[in-house]
Design a protein around this motif. Sequence first.
Motif, PDB file in Angstrom:
ATOM      1  N   TYR B  10       1.344  -1.123   0.346  1.00  0.00           N
ATOM      2  CA  TYR B  10       0.031  -0.564   0.213  1.00  0.00           C
ATOM      3  C   TYR B  10       0.804   1.500   0.028  1.00  0.00           C
ATOM      4  O   TYR B  10       1.817   0.911   0.384  1.00  0.00           O
ATOM      5  CB  TYR B  10      -1.009  -0.143   1.072  1.00  0.00           C
ATOM      6  N   TYR B  33       7.207  -6.906 -16.339  1.00  0.00           N
ATOM      7  CA  TYR B  33       6.098  -6.580 -16.823  1.00  0.00           C
ATOM      8  C   TYR B  33       5.232  -5.102 -15.851  1.00  0.00           C
ATOM      9  O   TYR B  33       5.809  -6.022 -14.886  1.00  0.00           O
ATOM     10  CB  TYR B  33       4.688  -6.976 -17.246  1.00  0.00           C
ATOM     11  N   TYR B  35       1.691  -3.826 -15.395  1.00  0.00           N
ATOM     12  CA  TYR B  35       0.696  -3.090 -15.124  1.00  0.00           C
ATOM     13  C   TYR B  35      -0.577  -2.033 -14.741  1.00  0.00           C
ATOM     14  O   TYR B  35      -0.245  -2.291 -13.438  1.00  0.00           O
ATOM     15  CB  TYR B  35      -0.247  -5.004 -15.969  1.00  0.00           C
ATOM     16  N   GLN B  37      -3.819  -1.377 -13.034  1.00  0.00           N
ATOM     17  CA  GLN B  37      -5.579  -1.723 -12.796  1.00  0.00           C
ATOM     18  C   GLN B  37      -6.617  -0.635 -12.445  1.00  0.00           C
ATOM     19  O   GLN B  37      -5.805  -0.215 -11.194  1.00  0.00           O
ATOM     20  CB  GLN B  37      -5.583  -2.724 -12.491  1.00  0.00           C
ATOM     21  N   PHE B  42      -9.806  -2.608 -14.868  1.00  0.00           N
ATOM     22  CA  PHE B  42      -9.023  -2.589 -16.017  1.00  0.00           C
ATOM     23  C   PHE B  42      -8.159  -2.871 -15.912  1.00  0.00           C
ATOM     24  O   PHE B  42      -7.359  -1.958 -16.031  1.00  0.00           O
ATOM     25  CB  PHE B  42      -9.239  -1.648 -17.420  1.00  0.00           C
ATOM     26  N   LEU B  43      -6.963  -3.162 -16.833  1.00  0.00           N
ATOM     27  CA  LEU B  43      -5.816  -4.582 -15.962  1.00  0.00           C
ATOM     28  C   LEU B  43      -5.020  -3.412 -17.698  1.00  0.00           C
ATOM     29  O   LEU B  43      -5.799  -4.527 -18.924  1.00  0.00           O
ATOM     30  CB  LEU B  43      -5.121  -6.109 -16.309  1.00  0.00           C
ATOM     31  N   ILE B  45      -1.301  -2.975 -20.144  1.00  0.00           N
ATOM     32  CA  ILE B  45      -0.317  -2.769 -19.708  1.00  0.00           C
ATOM     33  C   ILE B  45       0.618  -1.751 -20.040  1.00  0.00           C
ATOM     34  O   ILE B  45       0.038  -0.483 -20.680  1.00  0.00           O
ATOM     35  CB  ILE B  45       0.760  -3.691 -20.986  1.00  0.00           C
ATOM     36  N   PHE B  90       0.770  -3.807 -10.906  1.00  0.00           N
ATOM     37  CA  PHE B  90       0.961  -4.932 -10.934  1.00  0.00           C
ATOM     38  C   PHE B  90       1.974  -4.974 -11.192  1.00  0.00           C
ATOM     39  O   PHE B  90       2.410  -5.299 -12.386  1.00  0.00           O
ATOM     40  CB  PHE B  90      -0.542  -6.257 -10.719  1.00  0.00           C
ATOM     41  N   TYR B 105       0.608 -15.413 -17.570  1.00  0.00           N
ATOM     42  CA  TYR B 105       2.045 -14.333 -15.915  1.00  0.00           C
ATOM     43  C   TYR B 105       1.746 -14.888 -15.007  1.00  0.00           C
ATOM     44  O   TYR B 105       0.595 -15.213 -15.123  1.00  0.00           O
ATOM     45  CB  TYR B 105       1.492 -13.248 -16.960  1.00  0.00           C
ATOM     46  N   THR B 106       2.923 -14.630 -14.378  1.00  0.00           N
ATOM     47  CA  THR B 106       2.744 -14.833 -12.526  1.00  0.00           C
ATOM     48  C   THR B 106       2.605 -13.671 -12.531  1.00  0.00           C
ATOM     49  O   THR B 106       3.860 -12.388 -12.783  1.00  0.00           O
ATOM     50  CB  THR B 106       3.448 -15.532 -12.209  1.00  0.00           C
ATOM     51  N   PHE B 107       2.139 -13.294 -11.610  1.00  0.00           N
ATOM     52  CA  PHE B 107       1.690 -12.201 -11.017  1.00  0.00           C
ATOM     53  C   PHE B 107       2.174 -11.814  -9.843  1.00  0.00           C
ATOM     54  O   PHE B 107       1.964 -12.829  -8.946  1.00  0.00           O
ATOM     55  CB  PHE B 107       0.390 -11.448 -11.405  1.00  0.00           C
ATOM     56  N   GLY B 108       3.302 -10.126  -9.592  1.00  0.00           N
ATOM     57  CA  GLY B 108       2.619 -10.713  -7.539  1.00  0.00           C
ATOM     58  C   GLY B 108       1.069  -9.846  -7.273  1.00  0.00           C
ATOM     59  O   GLY B 108       0.797  -9.205  -7.969  1.00  0.00           O
ATOM     60  N   SER B 109       1.331  -9.525  -5.917  1.00  0.00           N
ATOM     61  CA  SER B 109       0.067  -8.839  -5.758  1.00  0.00           C
ATOM     62  C   SER B 109      -0.225  -8.110  -5.403  1.00  0.00           C
ATOM     63  O   SER B 109      -1.428  -7.596  -4.885  1.00  0.00           O
ATOM     64  CB  SER B 109       0.151  -9.641  -4.161  1.00  0.00           C
ATOM     65  N   ARG B 112      -1.519  -0.737  -4.379  1.00  0.00           N
ATOM     66  CA  ARG B 112      -2.153   0.001  -4.383  1.00  0.00           C
ATOM     67  C   ARG B 112      -2.022   1.310  -3.695  1.00  0.00           C
ATOM     68  O   ARG B 112      -1.219   1.683  -2.424  1.00  0.00           O
ATOM     69  CB  ARG B 112      -3.433  -0.273  -2.788  1.00  0.00           C
TER      70      ARG B 112
END
Lengths: 109, 116
Positions: B10, B33, B35, B37, B42-43, B45, B90, B105-109, B112
């Motif tokens: 955060y 990458y 991204y 949101q 809407f995600l 790149i 992200f 892909y593998t995303f991080g958490s 925010r």
Amino acid sequence: RKEVEQDPGPFNVPEGATVAFNCTYSNSASQSFFWYRQDCRKEPKLLMSVYSSGNEDGRFTAQLNRASQYISLLIRDSKLSDSATYLCVVNAGFQKLVFGTGTRLLVSP
Amino acid sequence: DTAVSQTPKYLVTQMGNDKSIKCEQNLGHDTMYWYKQDSKKFLKIMFSYNNKELIINETVPNRFSPKSPDKAHLNLHINSLELGDSAVYFCASSRRDAYTSNYGYTFGSGTRLTVV
């Protein structure tokens, strides 16, 4: 036209129901297709890839129609834990995945 | 073991400030990458790096500057933050051939970011 379009929902279904989501994409040159799942306030996670011949993973079945540029996801025997947003994802060129805005699913007892 | 980790989780900051978000992956992936949101979920790149080389730079304001010191790290620095920058950011990573393979892909958490 958006690159990837999905019905935002929400889809409200009872436990045990079968539900299907659809997605259309605009880039006919796309080669890779995926469904991701995103829980509230969490990151997207890969649910399954979508193969040309269609593929199944347990209760989940994905299908691809290249001629119509259309992808679908079928969930059988819905569980409460299936409640999430399902993102249709299409590759749009070199190492670039484009995400749809997602379809929200709510499974109720 | 967290595969893709980003910090902070955060971030609340005032308009005009400069902030950075860090991302690290331990999957041995070649490509990373960023991204964004937005509030409508809407995600989109922003950037993509392959082996420390910038390969995708979408129409992002030049206040956003990615930096990749090595292929396991991709940081995002944002200058002169604006209210419209508030979103979830992200980080993600993938194998080099993710666009033709079925690995995705593998995303991080996510981070925010709230600009006040």
